[in-house]
Design a protein around this motif. Structure first.
Motif, mmCIF file in Angstrom:
data_model
loop_
_atom_site.group_PDB
_atom_site.id
_atom_site.type_symbol
_atom_site.label_atom_id
_atom_site.label_comp_id
_atom_site.label_asym_id
_atom_site.label_seq_id
_atom_site.Cartn_x
_atom_site.Cartn_y
_atom_site.Cartn_z
ATOM 1 N N UNK A 193 0.824 -1.211 0.000
ATOM 2 C CA UNK A 193 0.000 0.000 0.000
ATOM 3 C C UNK A 193 0.860 1.263 0.000
ATOM 4 N N UNK A 194 0.340 2.299 -0.649
ATOM 5 C CA UNK A 194 0.895 3.649 -0.573
ATOM 6 C C UNK A 194 -0.091 4.517 0.219
ATOM 7 N N UNK A 247 6.256 16.302 8.467
ATOM 8 C CA UNK A 247 6.850 17.400 7.696
ATOM 9 C C UNK A 247 8.043 16.950 6.858
ATOM 10 N N UNK A 248 8.603 15.779 7.165
ATOM 11 C CA UNK A 248 9.811 15.356 6.444
ATOM 12 C C UNK A 248 9.544 14.251 5.425
ATOM 13 N N UNK A 249 8.262 13.978 5.102
ATOM 14 C CA UNK A 249 7.981 12.922 4.137
ATOM 15 C C UNK A 249 6.689 13.207 3.385
ATOM 16 N N UNK A 250 6.609 12.615 2.182
ATOM 17 C CA UNK A 250 5.402 12.730 1.360
ATOM 18 C C UNK A 250 4.492 11.516 1.525
ATOM 19 N N UNK A 251 5.086 10.319 1.424
ATOM 20 C CA UNK A 251 4.284 9.099 1.454
ATOM 21 C C UNK A 251 5.051 7.994 2.177
ATOM 22 N N UNK A 252 4.294 6.973 2.557
ATOM 23 C CA UNK A 252 4.870 5.743 3.082
ATOM 24 C C UNK A 252 4.339 4.571 2.264
ATOM 25 N N UNK A 253 5.083 3.478 2.288
ATOM 26 C CA UNK A 253 4.570 2.264 1.668
ATOM 27 C C UNK A 253 4.834 1.077 2.584
ATOM 28 N N UNK A 254 3.942 0.114 2.518
ATOM 29 C CA UNK A 254 3.994 -1.079 3.373
ATOM 30 C C UNK A 254 2.629 -1.725 3.389
ATOM 31 N N UNK A 255 2.093 -1.975 4.584
ATOM 32 C CA UNK A 255 0.763 -2.560 4.706
ATOM 33 C C UNK A 255 -0.043 -1.760 5.727
ATOM 34 N N UNK A 256 -1.097 -1.137 5.234
ATOM 35 C CA UNK A 256 -1.997 -0.377 6.111
ATOM 36 C C UNK A 256 -3.405 -0.494 5.546
ATOM 37 N N UNK A 259 -2.958 6.007 -2.415
ATOM 38 C CA UNK A 259 -3.291 6.976 -1.369
ATOM 39 C C UNK A 259 -4.746 7.430 -1.395
ATOM 40 N N UNK A 260 -5.341 7.530 -2.581
ATOM 41 C CA UNK A 260 -6.728 8.011 -2.631
ATOM 42 C C UNK A 260 -7.745 6.898 -2.423
ATOM 43 N N UNK A 261 -7.281 5.669 -2.103
ATOM 44 C CA UNK A 261 -8.202 4.590 -1.752
ATOM 45 C C UNK A 261 -8.622 4.649 -0.287
ATOM 46 N N UNK A 262 -7.951 5.479 0.505
ATOM 47 C CA UNK A 262 -8.259 5.550 1.925
ATOM 48 C C UNK A 262 -9.407 6.525 2.163
ATOM 49 N N UNK A 263 -10.269 6.231 3.138
ATOM 50 C CA UNK A 263 -11.414 7.124 3.385
ATOM 51 C C UNK A 263 -10.948 8.461 3.928
ATOM 52 N N UNK A 264 -11.572 9.555 3.495
ATOM 53 C CA UNK A 264 -11.214 10.872 4.029
ATOM 54 C C UNK A 264 -11.731 11.041 5.442
ATOM 55 N N UNK A 265 -11.163 12.003 6.163
ATOM 56 C CA UNK A 265 -11.675 12.339 7.478
ATOM 57 C C UNK A 265 -13.055 12.981 7.342
ATOM 58 N N UNK A 266 -13.929 12.876 8.373
ATOM 59 C CA UNK A 266 -15.193 13.598 8.314
ATOM 60 C C UNK A 266 -14.966 15.086 8.130
ATOM 61 N N UNK A 267 -15.890 15.720 7.425
ATOM 62 C CA UNK A 267 -15.697 17.125 7.087
ATOM 63 C C UNK A 267 -15.642 18.016 8.313
#
Length: 680
Positions: free
Chosen positions: A45-46, A52-61, A138-146
């Motif tokens: 997964x991405x 502040x020091x990173x854009x993305x992570x990859x692994x399993x989440x 990254x866009x497969x994850x649900x967004x936070x409530x508005x």
């Protein structure tokens, strides 16, 4: 998928990445996309964070997890000097230590490095991170409530460490949605289940069902329909036939004649295991498809043997003796070649008298050929204890042990759990060990949930929050509740769930296991009041569930081709309630999908009129009243009425005040007229 489409997956919810995208060179964009595809194709997964020091992570989440454990994060796309660079989480895999302080610019070298790391560690990754579903973008994850004031983040870890999640769970929800048919009870369970799983409930139905099906695929929502034949053995646990086995030396347990009856989990116990993170087929899938072998790392000559075990643990390998013959040549994939080589070497001083069933041949054959990468080794301490659990990660090698030169056969192993003092073997394998150095265990006898607990106890991963799980029981009133739930009906009460002040457990009759229901398992039932009144529902069930009535809502309907469906449904239900009761009304869901006059006609002909015939037991006089066709002096809108002639011998016409009629539904050619419902 084009590179632009791939980059859109990353940019949609990551403003910082959006800013640097225009500044990336063509080579950097191409390399980024290649790395992203390699990770995704490996089933990983991405996801982005607010660090502040990173854009993305990859692994399993998983999309529903609040955060990933430390060993489930394999690497990062870091912010270094205004550039985007690849780096690794050195603690997640043994072979990443060499990259501990390394940062790789987005170029061909970075692509080669990620490819090499994932291929070299694929068995460990598959075992630890459960690659049973496609990787997420990254866009497969649900967004936070508005309305949330929390920052939009998919991982709450600080730096390279995980924050400890809140493991508290709210009270369990036991809810039954009840009402007449067609009021949207089953439809409503999707929204209820998604909300109970902690997800934002989309307003759009298609989006809602996409979330619902994603949670079902993840095993967090299960659906079952109750029926009259369902029993305790189907729902909780029952006995099922299992073929007998027998021990055949190093080959382990083999099929034998006859069968025994073994406990098998039912639907309810399966989801309880999921909710308690005990299920082999759940989200970790660590042991799926793996074989289990018992191995002894003790010296066979009676000498002090701890050094063999200690060196194997430190060196991350397993070793056996049985003949000083190098079996690395590919021809030794054939057991006959091993037998021939052992005879030539006069192993065991037996020469040509050495047979294939001898331990001198069988042990090396099993060690070299039967054990696969990814299989599990359980190291014995005598016959009554075990002291290590490991996963095989390398092919056969020939390497004599310095302190014990006769130990020459070696396999690379990742040790998952080690306790030199040992633990009782009955905890994980009730039959116990035999004295053989190496043999395969019967998988059905291995207590996998307990084995998982031992391994997780020594994994450097913080305890995960207990994600909510939901069991949906459709038509809950159609089964014999006491027959299906048995003694477990008491365990459903929220205050008697595991972890609650009045926690209760019962001993199951077939397996003998102590069993309780976790607080993170919610139950939603649906009940059709036309089948059975709520007053007749099992009293024990009624005390333990909340009930929410769903009645027809005509206001959800509109006018279609001049037919006011709202007015029509109200007229139908007012007459049904007057002639029968409120529990047999007709729900709005029957008409909600009607788009034209022919759709309405079809629903009336195929669904509503047969339902009324069932309600009123073929009393067509009452059905005619409901449909507005009771006036026999005029043409009916749905039914045609013909007066029956008096049979000969029963008196002539007019001699009796009793008249009999023949009712029939108007044909498709004759069509329906709705005046009797709309003019009411």
């Amino acid at each position: 998928m084009t590179d632009d489409e791939l980059l859109a997956h990353f940019a949609s919810n990551a403003p910082d990445f959006q800013k640097i995208l225009p500044d990336l060179t063509t080579e950097e964009k191409s390399s980024f996309c290649k790395i992203a595809r390699i990770v995704h194709d490996a089933g990983l997964d991405w996801y982005f964070t607010d660090k502040t020091d990173e854009y993305f992570r990859f692994g399993r989440k998983n999309a529903y997890d609040k955060m990933a454990g430390r060993q489930k994060v394999l690497g990062f796309m870091e912010k270094k000097g205004g550039e985007c660079r690849l780096s690794f989480n050195a603690g997640s895999l043994p072979d990443l230590q060499e990259y501990k302080d390394g940062y790789f610019p987005l170029d061909g070298n970075a692509v080669n490095v990620i490819q090499r790391v994932l291929v070299h560690n694929q068995e460990i990754i598959r075992g630890r991170l459960a690659l049973a579903r496609p990787g997420l973008w990254p866009d497969d994850y649900p967004p936070r409530p508005e309305n949330s004031n929390a920052p939009t983040s998919q991982d709450a870890m600080t730096g390279k460490e995980d924050a400890m999640p809140d493991t508290s769970t709210p009270d369990a929800v036991n809810l039954i949605l009840y009402g007449p048919p067609g009021t949207g009870k089953t439809y409503a369970t999707a929204a209820e289940a998604v909300a109970l799983c902690g997800e934002t409930v989309p307003k759009d139905r298609e989006e809602l069902m996409a979330v619902y099906h994603r949670l079902m695929r993840a095993g967090r929502i299960e659906f079952v329909t109750f029926h009259q034949s369902l029993a305790y053995e189907d729902f909780v646990e029952g006995l099922r036939p299992q073929q007998n086995t027998t021990v055949c030396g190093p080959e382990g347990e083999q099929p034998a004649a006859g069968f025994t009856l073994a406990p098998k989990d039912g639907i309810f116990r399966q989801i309880v295991r999921e909710a308690m993170n005990e299920n082999l087929e759940g989200k970790d899938l660590f042991f799926q498809g793996k074989q289990f072998f018992k191995i002894s790392l003790d010296a066979t000559d009676g000498s002090d043997n701890d050094h063999i075990f200690e060196n194997a643990i430190k060196g991350r390998y397993a070793t056996i003796s049985y003949g000083n013959v190098d079996l690395r040549d590919p021809r030794f994939a054939d057991p006959d070649a091993i037998l021939h080589a052992m005879r030539e070497a006069d192993v065991g001083k037996q020469g040509n008298r050495l047979e294939a069933r001898s331990g001198w041949v069988r042990m090396p054959t099993v060690f070299r050929n039967s054990i696969r990468n990814g299989d599990i080794l359980i190291v014995s301490r005598g016959e009554n204890a075990f002291r290590a659990i490991g996963m095989v990660t390398g092919d056969y090698d020939y390497k004599p042990l310095e302190a014990q030169p006769n130990y020459v056969h070696r396999r690379r192993v990742e040790w998952l759990w080690v306790d030199p003092a040992g633990q009782p073997v009955s905890n994980i394998y009730p039959p116990g060990f035999s004295g053989a150095t190496l043999y395969q265990l019967d998988r059905n006898q291995v207590n996998i949930p307990v084995l998982e607990q031992y391994i997780e106890a020594q994994q450097d991963v913080p305890p995960a929050a207990a994600e909510p799980y939901v069991l949906i029981i459709d038509e809950i009133n159609r089964a014999n509740i006491s027959k299906v739930f048995g003694e477990l009906i008491t365990l459903l009460e929220p205050d008697k769930r595991l972890g609650k002040p009045n926690e209760l457990r019962v001993r199951l009759p077939y397996s003998g296991d102590l069993f309780g229901v976790p607080s993170n398992l919610h139950i939603i039932g649906t009940m059709n009041t036309a089948d059975r009144s709520i007053a007749l529902l099992d009293t024990a069930l009624r005390r333990r569930f909340d009930f929410r009535e769903l009645m027809p809502d005509p206001d959800q309907l509109k006018t279609v081709d001049g037919i006011n469906l709202t007015k029509m449904l109200r007229a139908l239900n007012e007459r049904i309630e007057y002639l029968f009761d409120r529990e047999h009304q007709i729900g709005h869901a029957y008409f909600i999908g009607c788009k034209n006059r022919s759709d309405i006609d079809r629903v009336m002909r195929d669904r509503i009129i047969p339902l009324l015939a069932e309600y009123f037991y073929e009393d067509w006089d009452k059905i005619a009243v409901v449909l507005g066709d009771a006036d026999t002096n005029r043409e009916g809108g749905f039914l045609k009425c013909d007066e029956l002639e008096v049979p000969a011998g029963l008196g002539g016409k007019g001699e009796s005040d009793t008249y009999y009629f023949r009712w029939r539904v108007r044909t498709v050619k004759e069509g329906f007229a709705y005046r009797g419902l709309l003019d009411a």
